[in-house]
Design a protein around this motif. Structure first.
Motif: not given
Length: 177
Positions: A54, A57, A81, A95-97, A102, A104, A122-124
């Motif tokens: 991960w 972001t 992030e 946040f990570y990707s 994505c 949160r 799971d949120e961007c």
């Protein structure tokens, strides 16, 4: 007899595939991606996430966001992030990707050493679109619709309303006689 057996077999296969669909990244109520858990220290959870691929972001890279409170400490330690932290309860959102997905992570704590994970989803991050020239001209047109008329026009309208009222009152008086 064959239909119930086939139905049970289909349900078993579906349940098994759902349980193992994410492999080692599958989540449940107690553990999230990379094995992070509620009440786990943020530093530990972040380390696990990064080891599992991960990527943090980067959120505030070009928007001149001014960090305050615990946000300053996180930014100083390169937790880029970080989206935001609340003032009243020191809850933060990071946040990570990973491979287009994505994540949160929400935390609580007044200092980095005390911060723990409270939840994940799971949120961007919200991506605000770059305004273009057409948007700016549409915004100006919209503003013109709601801007007040100049004083001279207000005066002309009020004079016209007075005339209309006088005419109307005259008509009413004439009808009564």
């Amino acid at each position: 007899m064959k239909i119930p057996i086939l139905l049970l077999l289909a349900l078993y296969c579906t349940a098994t595939s759902l349980a193992f669909a994410g492999g080692p990244q599958a989540t449940n109520d107690n553990h999230g991606p990379a094995g992070i858990a509620v009440d786990e220290p943020l530093v530990s959870a972040r380390s696990k996430l990064i080891k599992q691929g991960w990527k943090p972001t980067r959120i505030h890279t070009s928007d001149n966001y001014e960090y305050s409170g615990v946000e300053r400490e996180l930014a100083a330690r390169n937790f880029l992030e970080l989206d935001t932290c609340s003032f009243d309860s020191s809850r933060c959102i990071l946040f990570y990707s990973k491979k287009g997905a994505c994540l949160r992570v929400d935390t609580i704590g007044q200092q980095l050493k005390d911060m723990t994970v409270t939840r994940w989803t799971d949120e961007c991050p919200d991506a605000s679109p770059e305004p273009n020239k057409d948007d700016a001209s549409q915004a100006k047109k919209g503003a013109d619709l709601f801007s007040p008329p100049p004083p001279s026009e207000i005066y002309m309208r009020s004079e016209q309303m007075k005339k209309n009222r006088i005419l109307t009152m005259d008509n009413i008086t004439e009808r009564k006689h």
